[in-house]
Design a protein around this motif. Structure first.
Motif, PDB file in Angstrom:
ATOM      1  N   GLY A 165       0.650  -1.348   0.197  1.00 32.67           N
ATOM      2  CA  GLY A 165       0.127   0.070  -0.134  1.00 32.67           C
ATOM      3  C   GLY A 165       0.796   1.269  -0.087  1.00 32.67           C
ATOM      4  N   THR A 166       2.081   1.223  -0.278  1.00 29.10           N
ATOM      5  CA  THR A 166       3.018   2.408  -0.264  1.00 29.10           C
ATOM      6  C   THR A 166       3.384   2.684  -1.573  1.00 29.10           C
ATOM      7  OG1 THR A 166       4.948   1.124   0.142  1.00 29.10           O
ATOM      8  CG2 THR A 166       3.753   1.997   2.037  1.00 29.10           C
ATOM      9  N   SER A 167       3.650   3.829  -1.856  1.00 25.93           N
ATOM     10  CA  SER A 167       4.025   4.186  -3.292  1.00 25.93           C
ATOM     11  C   SER A 167       4.788   5.764  -3.354  1.00 25.93           C
ATOM     12  CB  SER A 167       3.051   4.354  -4.392  1.00 25.93           C
ATOM     13  OG  SER A 167       2.225   5.498  -3.916  1.00 25.93           O
ATOM     14  N   GLU A 168       5.771   5.649  -4.173  1.00 23.27           N
ATOM     15  CA  GLU A 168       6.819   6.945  -4.359  1.00 23.27           C
ATOM     16  C   GLU A 168       6.993   7.172  -5.749  1.00 23.27           C
ATOM     17  OE1 GLU A 168      10.311   6.748  -2.184  1.00 23.27           O
ATOM     18  OE2 GLU A 168       9.203   6.853  -0.060  1.00 23.27           O
ATOM     19  N   THR A 169       7.186   8.494  -6.069  1.00 22.61           N
ATOM     20  CA  THR A 169       7.435   8.703  -7.487  1.00 22.61           C
ATOM     21  C   THR A 169       8.906   9.274  -7.799  1.00 22.61           C
ATOM     22  OG1 THR A 169       4.917   8.966  -8.065  1.00 22.61           O
ATOM     23  CG2 THR A 169       6.962  10.066  -9.543  1.00 22.61           C
ATOM     24  N   THR A 196      -4.755  -4.014  -4.458  1.00 26.39           N
ATOM     25  CA  THR A 196      -4.295  -2.939  -3.852  1.00 26.39           C
ATOM     26  C   THR A 196      -3.133  -2.107  -4.583  1.00 26.39           C
ATOM     27  OG1 THR A 196      -5.093  -3.663  -1.686  1.00 26.39           O
ATOM     28  CG2 THR A 196      -3.492  -1.829  -1.624  1.00 26.39           C
ATOM     29  N   ALA A 197      -2.354  -2.871  -5.051  1.00 26.33           N
ATOM     30  CA  ALA A 197      -1.181  -2.179  -5.720  1.00 26.33           C
ATOM     31  C   ALA A 197      -1.614  -1.360  -7.001  1.00 26.33           C
ATOM     32  CB  ALA A 197      -0.167  -3.388  -6.416  1.00 26.33           C
ATOM     33  N   GLY A 198      -2.767  -1.961  -7.826  1.00 30.26           N
ATOM     34  CA  GLY A 198      -3.267  -1.260  -9.005  1.00 30.26           C
ATOM     35  C   GLY A 198      -3.708  -0.110  -8.472  1.00 30.26           C
ATOM     36  N   THR A 199      -4.309   0.015  -7.247  1.00 27.01           N
ATOM     37  CA  THR A 199      -5.020   1.162  -6.786  1.00 27.01           C
ATOM     38  C   THR A 199      -4.077   2.163  -6.472  1.00 27.01           C
ATOM     39  OG1 THR A 199      -6.780  -0.013  -5.832  1.00 27.01           O
ATOM     40  CG2 THR A 199      -6.525   2.074  -5.068  1.00 27.01           C
ATOM     41  N   LYS A 200      -2.653   1.661  -6.051  1.00 25.96           N
ATOM     42  CA  LYS A 200      -1.998   2.699  -5.482  1.00 25.96           C
ATOM     43  C   LYS A 200      -1.184   3.339  -6.817  1.00 25.96           C
ATOM     44  CE  LYS A 200      -0.978   3.874  -2.266  1.00 25.96           C
ATOM     45  NZ  LYS A 200      -1.379   4.916  -1.307  1.00 25.96           N
ATOM     46  N   VAL A 201      -1.081   2.735  -7.899  1.00 21.52           N
ATOM     47  CA  VAL A 201      -0.844   3.188  -9.283  1.00 21.52           C
ATOM     48  C   VAL A 201      -1.609   4.177  -9.888  1.00 21.52           C
ATOM     49  CG1 VAL A 201      -0.171   2.532 -11.737  1.00 21.52           C
ATOM     50  CG2 VAL A 201       0.349   1.075  -9.871  1.00 21.52           C
ATOM     51  N   LEU A 229      -6.224  -0.681 -10.959  1.00 23.38           N
ATOM     52  CA  LEU A 229      -5.931   0.434 -11.503  1.00 23.38           C
ATOM     53  C   LEU A 229      -7.040   1.160 -12.233  1.00 23.38           C
ATOM     54  CD1 LEU A 229      -3.953   2.507 -12.811  1.00 23.38           C
ATOM     55  CD2 LEU A 229      -3.430   0.657 -14.647  1.00 23.38           C
ATOM     56  N   LEU A 230      -7.778   0.476 -12.928  1.00 22.89           N
ATOM     57  CA  LEU A 230      -8.825   1.327 -13.824  1.00 22.89           C
ATOM     58  C   LEU A 230      -9.963   1.567 -13.180  1.00 22.89           C
ATOM     59  CD1 LEU A 230      -8.861  -1.376 -16.807  1.00 22.89           C
ATOM     60  CD2 LEU A 230      -8.008   0.923 -16.686  1.00 22.89           C
ATOM     61  N   SER A 231     -10.251   1.017 -12.012  1.00 27.43           N
ATOM     62  CA  SER A 231     -11.406   1.438 -11.094  1.00 27.43           C
ATOM     63  C   SER A 231     -11.217   2.545 -10.411  1.00 27.43           C
ATOM     64  CB  SER A 231     -11.847   0.332  -9.886  1.00 27.43           C
ATOM     65  OG  SER A 231     -12.207  -0.951 -10.672  1.00 27.43           O
ATOM     66  N   ASN A 232      -9.920   3.134 -10.238  1.00 24.33           N
ATOM     67  CA  ASN A 232      -9.420   4.351  -9.779  1.00 24.33           C
ATOM     68  C   ASN A 232      -8.747   5.449 -10.582  1.00 24.33           C
ATOM     69  OD1 ASN A 232     -10.172   3.541  -6.663  1.00 24.33           O
ATOM     70  ND2 ASN A 232      -9.303   1.807  -7.351  1.00 24.33           N
TER      71      ASN A 232
END
Length: 266
Positions: A165-169, A196-201, A229-232
C-alpha cells in the motif's frame, strides 16, 4: 421509456482534452455526473455554454440532437445545483467517480524489456528485502543502470520500505525517454495484494500524460492489478503497456478486468 418515470436527459460534456463524459438517464444521474465539471469551470460558465448551444442551433431543422444535448446540459446543470445544495460534498465525491468513466486508456501487452522501454512513466513493483527496505530486484537494477543510478540513490535517501500500500515517484531530469518512475510496494513475497497495488498506481498516473508502462514481475496477477488501476484511474496516460514477466493468459485477464470495471458503471 415509461411515462411514469422521471424525465430523461442526455448530457455530453467535454471536461478536458481527450476526456469526454457521457451520461444518460434520470436528471439526478445526469446532475451527479456533471457536477465536477461545473466545479472546475464554474457554474455560470457551464450554464452559459448550454444556453449558447441551444441558441445557436434551435433555428435549424436538423438540429434536434444538438438541442437534446444542450437541453441535457442545461437541465442537468440546474439539477446539479439543487443536488449540491442538498448533499454538499458527498454528492461531489460520488460524481467524481462517474466523470472518470471516460474512454479508458489503451492497454497492451508488450515484450519490450523494462530498461529498453522509451515511454514517459515507468511503474516498478518492489518487494521488501532481507534488510527491511525495498529490494530493486533484477529488473529494478537494469532500470537503475539505464537511468544512471537515480533509482538506487532515491531508495538510499528515502529508505523506501516497499510495504504493502505504499508508493513513491522518482522524477528524472531526462527530457526524452523515461521521465518518471513510480515505485509501488508489495510487502514480502507471497503476501502481495495486487488489487491494492493497482489502486496505488492510479493516483500518480492520473496526474501524468503521455505513455506509461507497468513492469510485471514474477507472481503478478494481471486481472487484479488492472481492476485496481482502472477502477480508480481518472485521466492520465492514453496508453498503458504491460512489460516484462506477464504470465500466460494475461491477454484474457486484461480483457476480463476491463469488462468487470465497465460493468460496475452500467
Amino acid at each position: 421509456r415509461s411515462a411514469a418515470r422521471a424525465p430523461f436527459a442526455t448530457a455530453m460534456v467535454v471536461a478536458e482534452p481527450g476526456n469526454v463524459c457521457i451520461a444518460a438517464g434520470h436528471l439526478p444521474s445526469v446532475a451527479r455526473s456533471i457536477m465536477p465539471v461545473m466545479a472546475r469551470i464554474g457554474q455560470a460558465s457551464f450554464l452559459s455554454s448550454a444556453v449558447t448551444l441551444l441558441t445557436a442551433v434551435a433555428s435549424k431543422p436538423s438540429s434536434a440532437p444538438a438541442v437534446a444535448v444542450g437541453f441535457g446540459l442545461l437541465s442537468g446543470a440546474c439539477a446539479a445545483a439543487g443536488q449540491r445544495s442538498r448533499h454538499g460534498r458527498s454528492a461531489n465525491r460520488g460524481a467524481a467517480r462517474l466523470v472518470a468513466l471516460r474512454a479508458g486508456p489503451q492497454i497492451e501487452l508488450t515484450p519490450t524489456r523494462a530498461d529498453l522501454w522509451a515511454g514517459q512513466t515507468l511503474v516498478l513493483f518492489l518487494r521488501v528485502g532481507d534488510n527491511g527496505l525495498a529490494d530493486m530486484g533484477r529488473i529494478g537494477k537494469l532500470v537503475d543502470k539505464e537511468v544512471g543510478g537515480a533509482l538506487k540513490a532515491h531508495l538510499e535517501t528515502t529508505k523506501f520500505t516497499a510495504a504493502a500500500g505504499t508508493s513513491e515517484t522518482v522524477s528524472l531530469a531526462a527530457k526524452r525517454g523515461v521521465q518518471n518512475i513510480v515505485l509501488v510496494g508489495l510487502s514480502a513475497e507471497g503476501g502481495e495484494d495486487w488489487r491494492t497495488a493497482g489502486t496505488k498506481v492510479a493516483a500518480p498516473l492520473s496526474g501524468m500524460e503521455g505513455s506509461a508502462a507497468l513492469v510485471c514481475i514474477d507472481g503478478v496477477k494481471v486481472q487484479e492489478l488492472l481492476e485496481g488501476l482502472l477502477s480508480n484511474l481518472s485521466g492520465g496516460p492514453t496508453k498503458i503497456e504491460l512489460l516484462g514477466a506477464y504470465p500466460a493468459g494475461s491477454n484474457a485477464a486484461l480483457e476480463q478486468a476491463q469488462a468487470n470495471v465497465a460493468s460496475k458503471w452500467r
